[in-house]
Design a protein around this motif. Structure first.
Motif, short mmCIF file in Angstrom:
data_model
loop_
_atom_site.label_atom_id
_atom_site.label_comp_id
_atom_site.label_asym_id
_atom_site.label_seq_id
_atom_site.Cartn_x
_atom_site.Cartn_y
_atom_site.Cartn_z
N LYS A 171 44.75 -76.58 -6.26
CA LYS A 171 44.41 -75.44 -5.42
C LYS A 171 42.90 -75.21 -5.38
N SER A 172 42.24 -75.41 -6.52
CA SER A 172 40.79 -75.21 -6.56
C SER A 172 40.07 -76.20 -5.65
N ALA A 222 40.41 -75.01 -2.07
CA ALA A 222 39.49 -73.92 -1.80
C ALA A 222 38.07 -74.43 -1.59
N GLN A 223 37.71 -75.47 -2.35
CA GLN A 223 36.37 -76.04 -2.21
C GLN A 223 36.22 -76.76 -0.87
N ILE A 224 37.29 -77.44 -0.45
CA ILE A 224 37.26 -78.12 0.85
C ILE A 224 37.25 -77.11 1.98
N GLY A 225 37.92 -75.97 1.76
CA GLY A 225 37.98 -74.94 2.79
C GLY A 225 39.07 -75.17 3.80
N LYS A 226 40.16 -75.83 3.37
CA LYS A 226 41.27 -76.11 4.27
C LYS A 226 42.58 -75.75 3.58
N SER A 227 43.55 -75.34 4.37
CA SER A 227 44.88 -75.06 3.84
C SER A 227 45.65 -76.37 3.74
N GLN A 268 46.62 -77.56 7.26
CA GLN A 268 45.53 -78.21 8.00
C GLN A 268 45.28 -79.63 7.48
#
Length: 371
Positions: free
Chosen positions: A322-323, A326-331, A334
């Motif tokens: 999950k971290s 979040a770093q990639i900025g995608k769900s 997506q």
């Protein structure tokens, strides 16, 4: 390494060739010598080790022995990985060590519980702290000292599992980001870990001139020992890359359990030969051939993804932490859409189930799901 560079500049010339036996820092030595304009080769240590055991050994004798082995052609040259491939190999070995450590700690804990008359049910969760402790406390009345031993083992197990998941997440991200590795996932029986291992261990596919060369490198060609009229045909062990061969055998097991055309061929072969291990090795060999063609760029477009391949893509995404998302900025949704689009635009190769190294028709393929 600084002293080595100074020594090379002082005592050698640019036209000289230095040869050394494969060891822990051989690749770094070659890179350091290359930085000062000196050529060096790493020789396979297997044959050189046999020569060492058969003769007296000092540093001077070893140097002469290595030089003679190179000139005689009895020692093979080891390919020097590029920086990216070397880093991927480091990741792969770190994941293997974490996986091995996790298995060892599970076995140690199970052994300790068994010594105290406790047998855990299959698939008992031990890596979740509260759940594991509640389950183990219900099994019997533990003394304070016994429980401290169990707590220590659980801590080690959770730490090893955390490391394993960390490396698996990084591996999944690397495969998703690399179009070549992601295209290999389209082969039946192959997911992110095997695709990453292929990229890390094979490296530059151009160094293998034919599929047979790659098959031999992996160690999926059977051994042969013949003398006079006596003939012995051995298995596929004791040569080649054992780590990569084991993963391809696992992939072949998944193919054999599927409904793929090659699996049907394998079941017919099993009826004739009577050995499942032989059939699985034969499927792994065919899979290796398909991998060679894919990595060499001989591919065709895939019009649509079947359900099994979509399931495989979902499993790869689930390995990403999950971290990291979040770093990639995608769900996850997506990321899944991007992977499916990349798989459609990627490369695929269909392999003849009846021939060793030849392409085949559209209905006979190793490509597809086998999640």
């Amino acid at each position: 390494m600084a002293q080595l560079s100074r020594w090379a500049k002082k005592h050698t010339k640019s036209e000289d060739l230095l040869v050394l036996e494969a060891s822990g820092n051989s690749f770094q030595v070659v890179r350091s010598l290359s930085a000062v304009g000196r050529r060096a080769l790493v020789l396979e240590s297997c044959q050189l080790g046999k020569l060492k055991d058969a003769h007296a050994n000092t540093d001077k004798i070893s140097a002469v022995r290595i030089g003679k082995a190179y000139l005689a052609g009895t020692a093979k040259e080891v390919w020097l990985p590029d920086e990216k491939t070397q880093e991927r190999r480091d990741w792969f070995h770190a994941h293997r060590k974490a996986t091995k450590r996790t298995t060892q700690m599970r076995a140690r804990l199970s052994s300790y519980l068994s010594d105290n008359g406790v047998r855990l049910k299959k698939n008992t969760t031990l890596t979740q702290e509260r759940v594991a402790e509640e389950q183990l406390r219900k099994t019997r009345q533990w003394s304070p000292r016994q429980w401290q031993v169990i707590e220590g083992m659980l801590m080690e197990l959770r730490h090893a599992e955390q490391q394993r998941r960390h490396w698996r997440s990084l591996i999944a991200q690397e495969v998703i980001a690399d179009p070549l590795l992601l295209s290999i996932v389209r082969l039946c029986g192959v997911r992110d870990l095997i695709a990453f291992a292929l990229g890390a261990i094979i490296g530059d596919i151009e160094r293998f001139a034919s599929p047979a060369k790659l098959v031999k490198y992996v160690g999926l060609d059977p051994a042969l020992d013949q003398s006079g009229e006596g003939k012995w045909e051995g298995g596929i062990g004791r040569h080649g890359r054992k780590d990569l061969r084991a993963l391809l055998i696992q992939a072949a097991q998944a193919i054999f359990r599927s409904r793929d055309a090659v699996a049907k061929w394998g079941r017919k072969l099993l009826a004739r030969k009577g050995s499942r291990n032989l059939v699985v090795a034969a499927i792994a060999r065919k899979l290796t051939v398909a991998i060679w063609y894919l990595m060499r760029g001989r591919f065709s477009a895939l019009q649509e993804l079947d359900g099994r391949l979509k399931t495989k893509a979902g499993k790869i995404i689930s390995a990403v932490a999950k971290s990291a998302l979040a770093q990639i900025g995608k769900s996850r949704r997506q990321l899944r859409e991007e992977i499916e689009q990349s798989l459609k635009a990627g490369r695929i190769y269909v392999l003849d189930r009846d021939k060793k190294f030849a392409p085949l028709g559209p209905k006979q393929s190793l490509a597809g799901g086998c999640a």
